[in-house]
Design a protein around this motif. Sequence first.
Motif, PDB file in Angstrom:
ATOM      1  N   TYR A 111       0.410 -90.551 -18.076  1.00 21.82           N
ATOM      2  CA  TYR A 111       0.293 -89.385 -19.089  1.00 21.82           C
ATOM      3  C   TYR A 111      -0.853 -88.544 -19.077  1.00 21.82           C
ATOM      4  N   ILE A 112      -1.627 -88.966 -18.005  1.00 18.07           N
ATOM      5  CA  ILE A 112      -3.108 -88.188 -18.010  1.00 18.07           C
ATOM      6  C   ILE A 112      -2.906 -86.842 -17.453  1.00 18.07           C
ATOM      7  N   VAL A 113      -1.997 -86.712 -16.516  1.00 18.01           N
ATOM      8  CA  VAL A 113      -2.019 -85.058 -16.014  1.00 18.01           C
ATOM      9  C   VAL A 113      -1.271 -84.299 -16.895  1.00 18.01           C
ATOM     10  N   PRO A 114      -0.110 -84.682 -17.337  1.00 19.48           N
ATOM     11  CA  PRO A 114       0.736 -83.933 -18.472  1.00 19.48           C
ATOM     12  C   PRO A 114      -0.349 -83.340 -19.732  1.00 19.48           C
ATOM     13  N   GLU A 115      -1.071 -84.283 -20.123  1.00 16.39           N
ATOM     14  CA  GLU A 115      -1.819 -84.207 -21.190  1.00 16.39           C
ATOM     15  C   GLU A 115      -2.796 -83.378 -21.141  1.00 16.39           C
ATOM     16  N   ILE A 116      -3.595 -83.411 -19.747  1.00 14.36           N
ATOM     17  CA  ILE A 116      -4.537 -82.370 -19.540  1.00 14.36           C
ATOM     18  C   ILE A 116      -3.913 -80.929 -19.219  1.00 14.36           C
ATOM     19  N   ILE A 117      -2.848 -81.036 -18.648  1.00 10.54           N
ATOM     20  CA  ILE A 117      -2.023 -79.586 -18.403  1.00 10.54           C
ATOM     21  C   ILE A 117      -1.818 -78.962 -19.751  1.00 10.54           C
ATOM     22  N   ILE A 151       4.078 -77.015 -14.340  1.00 10.85           N
ATOM     23  CA  ILE A 151       4.275 -78.529 -14.875  1.00 10.85           C
ATOM     24  C   ILE A 151       5.133 -78.176 -16.184  1.00 10.85           C
ATOM     25  N   LEU A 152       6.088 -79.120 -16.547  1.00  6.05           N
ATOM     26  CA  LEU A 152       6.816 -79.126 -17.534  1.00  6.05           C
ATOM     27  C   LEU A 152       6.172 -79.783 -18.884  1.00  6.05           C
ATOM     28  N   SER A 153       7.106 -79.627 -19.929  1.00  3.19           N
ATOM     29  CA  SER A 153       6.898 -80.507 -21.038  1.00  3.19           C
ATOM     30  C   SER A 153       6.607 -82.071 -20.808  1.00  3.19           C
ATOM     31  N   PRO A 154       5.861 -82.707 -21.653  1.00  4.76           N
ATOM     32  CA  PRO A 154       5.855 -84.199 -21.178  1.00  4.76           C
ATOM     33  C   PRO A 154       7.162 -84.945 -21.295  1.00  4.76           C
ATOM     34  N   GLU A 155       8.163 -84.470 -22.009  1.00  5.37           N
ATOM     35  CA  GLU A 155       9.420 -85.034 -22.164  1.00  5.37           C
ATOM     36  C   GLU A 155      10.139 -84.800 -21.014  1.00  5.37           C
ATOM     37  N   GLU A 156      10.099 -83.423 -20.547  1.00  4.25           N
ATOM     38  CA  GLU A 156      10.898 -82.937 -19.260  1.00  4.25           C
ATOM     39  C   GLU A 156      10.131 -83.537 -17.968  1.00  4.25           C
ATOM     40  N   ILE A 159      11.853 -86.958 -17.980  1.00  5.58           N
ATOM     41  CA  ILE A 159      13.124 -87.024 -17.299  1.00  5.58           C
ATOM     42  C   ILE A 159      13.224 -86.989 -15.909  1.00  5.58           C
ATOM     43  N   LEU A 160      12.270 -86.061 -15.414  1.00  8.07           N
ATOM     44  CA  LEU A 160      12.147 -85.925 -13.955  1.00  8.07           C
ATOM     45  C   LEU A 160      11.532 -87.185 -13.025  1.00  8.07           C
ATOM     46  N   ALA A 161      10.566 -87.619 -13.862  1.00  2.00           N
ATOM     47  CA  ALA A 161      10.265 -89.027 -13.114  1.00  2.00           C
ATOM     48  C   ALA A 161      11.373 -90.096 -13.198  1.00  2.00           C
ATOM     49  N   MET A 162      12.012 -89.887 -14.282  1.00  3.13           N
ATOM     50  CA  MET A 162      13.375 -90.899 -14.262  1.00  3.13           C
ATOM     51  C   MET A 162      14.224 -90.791 -13.120  1.00  3.13           C
ATOM     52  N   ARG A 248      13.567 -75.203  -8.317  1.00  5.93           N
ATOM     53  CA  ARG A 248      14.009 -74.090  -9.620  1.00  5.93           C
ATOM     54  C   ARG A 248      13.593 -74.868 -10.659  1.00  5.93           C
ATOM     55  N   VAL A 249      13.697 -75.882 -10.985  1.00 14.02           N
ATOM     56  CA  VAL A 249      13.322 -76.471 -12.422  1.00 14.02           C
ATOM     57  C   VAL A 249      11.810 -76.487 -12.541  1.00 14.02           C
ATOM     58  N   ARG A 250      10.854 -76.253 -11.350  1.00 15.54           N
ATOM     59  CA  ARG A 250       9.413 -75.964 -11.478  1.00 15.54           C
ATOM     60  C   ARG A 250       9.191 -74.397 -11.456  1.00 15.54           C
ATOM     61  N   LYS A 251      10.212 -73.772 -11.544  1.00 11.72           N
ATOM     62  CA  LYS A 251      10.078 -72.425 -11.470  1.00 11.72           C
ATOM     63  C   LYS A 251       9.414 -71.624 -10.300  1.00 11.72           C
ATOM     64  N   TYR A 252       9.616 -72.249  -9.193  1.00  9.92           N
ATOM     65  CA  TYR A 252       9.352 -71.622  -7.930  1.00  9.92           C
ATOM     66  C   TYR A 252      10.385 -70.794  -7.424  1.00  9.92           C
ATOM     67  N   PRO A 253       9.892 -69.751  -6.852  1.00 16.18           N
ATOM     68  CA  PRO A 253      11.132 -68.607  -6.098  1.00 16.18           C
ATOM     69  C   PRO A 253      11.805 -69.218  -5.031  1.00 16.18           C
ATOM     70  N   SER A 254      11.335 -70.316  -4.491  1.00 20.53           N
ATOM     71  CA  SER A 254      12.289 -70.910  -3.239  1.00 20.53           C
ATOM     72  C   SER A 254      11.566 -72.214  -3.074  1.00 20.53           C
TER      73      SER A 254
END
Length: 600
Positions: A111-117, A151-156, A159-162, A248-254
Motif C-alpha cells: 500500500y505504501i507507494v500508491p498511498e504516497i502517490i 500510477i493508477l488508482s489503488p483499486e486499479e 487489479i494489475l497486481a492480481m 497502454r494501461v499506464r498511459k505510455y506512448p509505446s
Amino acid sequence: MEGQSKKREEIGPEYKWKLEDIYADENSWEEDYKKLEEQIPALEKYKGVLGSSSTQLLQVLEFSHELERKAEKLYVYARMRRDEDNGNSHYQALFDRVQRLSIELGSASAYIVPEIISLAPEKIRAFLDENQDLQLYSRLLDELMRQKEHILSPEEERILAMSADLSLAAKNIFGMLNNADIKFPVIQDEEGKAVELTKGRYGSFMESNERRVRKEAFTALYGSYGKVKNTLAMSLASNVKNDIFYSRVRKYPSALEASLDQDNISPEVYERLVETVHNNMEPMYRYLRLRKKALGLDELHMYDIYAPLVKEFKSKVSYEKSQEMVLKALQPLGDEYLAILRGGLKGGWIDVYENEGKTSGAYSWGCYDSHPYVLMNYDDKLDDVFTLAHEMGHALHSYYSNKNQPYVYSQYSIFVAEVASTVNELLLIDYLLAQSREPREKAYLINHYLEQFRGTVYRQTMFAEFEKKIHEQVEQGQTLTADGLCQSYRELNRLYYGTDTVLDEEIDMEWARIPHFYSAFYVYKYATGFSAAVALKEQILQEGKPAVARYLEFLKSGSSDYPLNLLKKAGVDLTTPEPVEKALHLFARLVAEMEAVLNV
C-alpha cells in the motif's frame, strides 16, 4: 572416480567464502527471522495515515526499509548456503522459509507507494521542508512523483497486481517448451560417436574445429525449433501484446518508452545506439572476412561464426597465480582500489572451487550489512582469470556503493551493472596483451577481445533492433506470424553479417530460442554498458588519477542519481553517439591487429 566433483568438506577453508561474516551461526539467523516475522504485521498501523504528517511518512519509510534490509540479509544468507550444496535439504528448507516471508513482507507493504502517490506534490514538498530527517528520502519521493501519471488508482493497481501471474504466462510457456519439452536429435561428434544434442552441448559443438560437427549441430538445433515455430511465434507475439497492454494501461506512448522510463532514459538513447552501430558495420564485415580467411574457407556460413580462430592457448593458471594477474592488471585503478581488492581476495569473499551440488557458473552478491561475496567454479583456465576479474568488478562496485550510500540508494541500476565488471576485464586483457610475447597467445587474447565486442555490442544491438521492430508492428495493428518473424530476423542478419556471409535459412529461426526477448528492451543495456566501460577504461589509462577519481565516485554513487547522469559525471555521455563510436573504432583497430598477427 576421475573427474568426479569433490564433496564440500574436502575443499580447504581458504577457498571457501565466510558466510559467518553475515551470521555467526544459524541461531542468529533464526533470531532475526523471528523478529522480522513478528514485525511485519506492525506495517498495518501506517495504512491510510501517510498523508497525516511528515512524521508518519518518515516513520513508514524508515520502518519498511528496516524490514527490507533485514529480509535481504536473511535471504542472501539462506540462498548462498543453499548454493554451496543444492542437494542439502536443510538449506533448501531455510531458503523456502525466507522466500515465503519476503513475499509476505512485500504484500504487507504494497500500500505504501500508491498511498504516497495519492498525496499532492505540494503536500510532499511541505513535508520535506518541515522535516529535516525526511529529506534523506527526497530523491525517492521525487522519483515517485515523476512517475505519478503512470500510477493508477489503488483499486486499479490492485487489479494489475492480481494479473501478475497471467502476465507471465507467455514467458512461462516458452520456458517450459524451451527448457523441458523441446527435444533435439542425435548427431555425430568429432570422434564419430552418436551424441544427443542438447542446448548445453550446442555451444561446444559450435566451437568445434571440425566443420561437419558445427553444421550438423546448427541444422539439428534450428530444425527442432522449426518444427514448433508456430507455437513459438504465438508465445512471443503474446508476450509482445502483454508489454503493449501494460504500457497502454499506464498511459505510455509505446512499450519501449514504458520500459526505458524506469531509468528515466529517452528513446533517443536506444535509437542512437542502433544508428551508431549501423554507421559502423564495416569493421564487423572486415572481422567476418578475417574469419573466413583465417579458417581457410571458401564460404563463411552462420555455423562458422563461433569456430575458434586460435585454439585455446593452453595455459594452466592456478588460483593463486590468477589473483596475482588480476592485481597487476588493475594497478591503474590506484592503491585504494587495490587494497580493497586484495582484502577481498584474501578475506573470505570468494567461494573458489566446484564441489558436489554447488551452483554452477559465477556471480557476485551480498547484502547491505555484509561485504560482497563471489561464487566461482575455478578450473585453472585463462577464462577463469577473466571471470575472477569480472566478478570482483561487481563486488567492488557493491562494496563502494554500500559504504558510501544509505540503504535506500545503495542498489545501482541494471543499466550500469555491467560497467565495473567490464572495466576490470578490459584492463586485464590490455595487461595480458602488453605482457604477451608468444604470437599464439596474443592472437587468442585479441580474439577473446573481438568476440566480446561482437557478442556484446553488435549482437545485442541486433537483438534490440528486432525487439523494437516487432513491438512497433503490433502497436501499428499488424499480426506477428512465424513467417513474418523469420523474415524480419533474416533482414537484420543480412544487415549485421553482410553479403560476404552465407545466410543459412536455419538462422531465420534464431529468434525462437532467445529468452531475453521475453524481458523486452533489456539487452540494449549490454551494448551501452560495454561501450561505457571501454570509454572509462581508455580514460583511466590515458588520464590517470583524475579519471580514476571520477570512476571511483561513480562506483560510490549507487542509485543516488539517474544512471545516465552518473555516467556523465564519470566522463561518459551516452546521450551522444561518441562512446559507442569510440568503442567500435577500438574494435576496428583490434581487427587490423588480428590481421597482422595472423598474417591474413
